[in-house]
Write a protein that holds these residues in place. Sequence first.
Motif, PDB file in Angstrom:
ATOM      1  N   TRP A 130      22.578  14.682  -1.127  1.00 22.17           N
ATOM      2  CA  TRP A 130      21.256  14.230  -1.828  1.00 22.17           C
ATOM      3  C   TRP A 130      20.162  14.922  -0.929  1.00 22.17           C
ATOM      4  O   TRP A 130      19.180  15.384  -1.568  1.00 22.17           O
ATOM      5  CB  TRP A 130      21.296  12.863  -1.779  1.00 22.17           C
ATOM      6  N   GLY A 131      20.550  14.868   0.475  1.00 25.76           N
ATOM      7  CA  GLY A 131      19.297  15.323   1.335  1.00 25.76           C
ATOM      8  C   GLY A 131      19.168  16.816   1.117  1.00 25.76           C
ATOM      9  O   GLY A 131      17.732  17.329   1.065  1.00 25.76           O
ATOM     10  N   LEU A 132      19.902  17.595   0.991  1.00 19.42           N
ATOM     11  CA  LEU A 132      19.647  18.890   0.838  1.00 19.42           C
ATOM     12  C   LEU A 132      19.057  19.268  -0.560  1.00 19.42           C
ATOM     13  O   LEU A 132      18.097  19.908  -0.607  1.00 19.42           O
ATOM     14  CB  LEU A 132      21.103  19.862   0.789  1.00 19.42           C
ATOM     15  N   ASP A 133      19.336  18.826  -1.435  1.00 23.40           N
ATOM     16  CA  ASP A 133      18.841  18.878  -3.082  1.00 23.40           C
ATOM     17  C   ASP A 133      17.431  18.175  -2.712  1.00 23.40           C
ATOM     18  O   ASP A 133      16.481  18.752  -3.414  1.00 23.40           O
ATOM     19  CB  ASP A 133      19.393  17.907  -3.914  1.00 23.40           C
ATOM     20  N   TYR A 134      17.145  17.363  -2.193  1.00 20.62           N
ATOM     21  CA  TYR A 134      15.631  16.748  -1.860  1.00 20.62           C
ATOM     22  C   TYR A 134      15.042  17.803  -1.142  1.00 20.62           C
ATOM     23  O   TYR A 134      13.814  18.080  -1.471  1.00 20.62           O
ATOM     24  CB  TYR A 134      15.767  15.480  -1.167  1.00 20.62           C
ATOM     25  N   GLN A 135      15.508  18.378  -0.184  1.00 23.34           N
ATOM     26  CA  GLN A 135      14.691  19.417   0.720  1.00 23.34           C
ATOM     27  C   GLN A 135      14.582  20.579  -0.246  1.00 23.34           C
ATOM     28  O   GLN A 135      13.414  21.195   0.077  1.00 23.34           O
ATOM     29  CB  GLN A 135      15.589  19.694   1.827  1.00 23.34           C
ATOM     30  N   GLN A 136      15.422  21.027  -1.099  1.00 30.23           N
ATOM     31  CA  GLN A 136      15.213  22.240  -1.814  1.00 30.23           C
ATOM     32  C   GLN A 136      14.234  21.853  -2.794  1.00 30.23           C
ATOM     33  O   GLN A 136      13.442  22.947  -3.122  1.00 30.23           O
ATOM     34  CB  GLN A 136      16.478  22.671  -2.316  1.00 30.23           C
ATOM     35  N   GLY A 137      14.303  20.560  -3.269  1.00 28.08           N
ATOM     36  CA  GLY A 137      13.132  20.208  -4.396  1.00 28.08           C
ATOM     37  C   GLY A 137      11.879  20.246  -3.825  1.00 28.08           C
ATOM     38  O   GLY A 137      10.841  20.659  -4.233  1.00 28.08           O
ATOM     39  N   ARG A 138      11.773  19.825  -2.611  1.00 25.87           N
ATOM     40  CA  ARG A 138      10.398  19.508  -2.097  1.00 25.87           C
ATOM     41  C   ARG A 138       9.827  20.968  -1.777  1.00 25.87           C
ATOM     42  O   ARG A 138       8.651  21.060  -2.027  1.00 25.87           O
ATOM     43  CB  ARG A 138      10.619  18.706  -0.576  1.00 25.87           C
ATOM     44  N   LYS A 139      10.745  21.785  -1.176  1.00 27.31           N
ATOM     45  CA  LYS A 139      10.230  23.236  -0.676  1.00 27.31           C
ATOM     46  C   LYS A 139       9.507  23.822  -1.933  1.00 27.31           C
ATOM     47  O   LYS A 139       8.594  24.468  -1.911  1.00 27.31           O
ATOM     48  CB  LYS A 139      11.116  23.875  -0.181  1.00 27.31           C
TER      49      LYS A 139
END
Length: 111
Positions: free
Chosen positions: A99-108
């Motif tokens: 979830w954190g990785l998906d969030y980081q990628q989405g935010r970037k």
Amino acid sequence: MLTKDELPACPVATTVGLIGNKWKLLILRNLLAEPHRFGELRKTIPGISQKVLTDNLRSLEEDGIVVRTIFAEVPPRVEYKLSKLGDTMRPIIAAMEKWGLDYQQGRKSHD
């Protein structure tokens, strides 16, 4: 370790109570990979003090999530690893990582 009567009625609240601070989550993350000695854990968790690490390891040990092994050597060596119960948290931590990785990628991509 809390008795069944002392546990919250909500199972999510029970889980959060056991592992719900950032230090415990980071300790678990590291112990999922392999057992660690105290100093190794401290080096891999930036910003954690010796007292906070000690307190959190004791709490995780009391709750049956972490096992502390003392080796009869000079000087004594202490190692921390996940218990069988602690290892059952593997999918929870993996889901949080995803979830954190998906969030980081989405935010970037939205910056």
